[in-house]
Motif scaffolding. Structure first.
Motif, PDB file in Angstrom:
ATOM      1  N   SER A  71       0.822  -1.212   0.000  1.00 24.61           N
ATOM      2  CA  SER A  71       0.000   0.000   0.000  1.00 24.61           C
ATOM      3  C   SER A  71       0.856   1.263   0.000  1.00 24.61           C
ATOM      4  CB  SER A  71      -0.933  -0.008   1.209  1.00 24.61           C
ATOM      5  OG  SER A  71      -1.839  -1.082   1.111  1.00 24.61           O
TER       6      SER A  71
ATOM      7  N   GLN B 255       1.988   1.798  -3.441  1.00 22.10           N
ATOM      8  CA  GLN B 255       0.904   2.303  -4.284  1.00 22.10           C
ATOM      9  C   GLN B 255       0.662   3.794  -4.035  1.00 22.10           C
ATOM     10  OE1 GLN B 255      -2.373  -0.160  -3.147  1.00 22.10           O
ATOM     11  NE2 GLN B 255      -1.586  -1.965  -4.220  1.00 22.10           N
TER      12      GLN B 255
ATOM     13  N   TRP C 190      -7.988   5.349  -3.788  1.00 24.39           N
ATOM     14  CA  TRP C 190      -7.188   4.458  -2.936  1.00 24.39           C
ATOM     15  C   TRP C 190      -7.819   4.360  -1.550  1.00 24.39           C
ATOM     16  CZ3 TRP C 190      -4.612   4.834   1.671  1.00 24.39           C
ATOM     17  CH2 TRP C 190      -3.700   3.822   1.981  1.00 24.39           C
TER      18      TRP C 190
END
Length: 194
Positions: A102, A105, A116
């Motif tokens: 994460s 990302q 997100w």
């Protein structure tokens, strides 16, 4: 390398310990302790996270990396705070590996941060308010007013070097800190018997 240590040793030592559980990767007992102070909205933090990812991929057993957020804690509805809280929730409620993915990302170029966040909207992010408050307080007390900030065993990474160079210094840093630790242990033993 001598030049690096000369510049590194001139930096002031900051205690990086705070009394909350933070996002930590690598080996908890590693000789090299890296604290990356970051903000999810910081453009320059993208490269810092890529550098840290490279270090963890190559030296996972030799380093401990702490991700410390510097976000405004009185702005709980703002993106930086919500993203940092979500990352903490992912780390503690799902898994460190999911958090690592994460982080990768959220710090990518062109990420839709709202989209997100929607993916993680089911997580209880409010329970991490105290962590973010402690982190912000530590940043304020230590005059860390910018991101990214990189500390190695309590001292800021030298500005004279490019942050990506750290990957090439891990072996020498590890040797140096192990050596210093052994010297300190020896001195403590001598004092016990005097």
């Amino acid at each position: 390398m001598i030049c690096f240590f000369t510049v590194y040793n001139q930096n002031k030592y900051l205690s990086t310990d705070i009394n909350v559980s933070e996002i930590t990767f690598g080996n908890i007992d590693a000789p090299v302790n890296i604290v990356l102070v970051t903000n999810p909205m910081c453009h320059y933090c993208k490269a810092a996270h890529a550098d840290i990812e490279n270090i963890l991929n190559k030296y996972n057993n030799d380093v401990r990396v702490t991700i410390r957020f510097n976000v405004m804690t009185d702005e709980k509805t703002k993106l930086p705070y919500r993203i940092a809280s979500a990352l903490l929730a992912i780390y503690y409620d799902i898994s460190p590996e999911s958090c690592k993915e994460s982080l990768s990302q959220i710090y990518k170029e062109g990420i839709d941060r709202e989209k997100w966040l929607e993916k993680w909207s089911h997580l209880d992010i409010a329970k991490f308010d105290e962590v973010l408050e402690y982190e912000q307080k530590w940043c304020h007390q230590n005059a860390i007013n910018f991101t990214p900030a990189l500390l190695i065993n309590g001292k800021q990474f030298p500005k004279e070097y490019d942050r990506s160079d750290l990957l090439f210094f891990i072996d020498k840093l590890s040797e140096k800190f192990i050596e210093e630790s052994n010297v300190n242990k020896g001195q403590k033993l001598v004092k016990q018997y005097i």
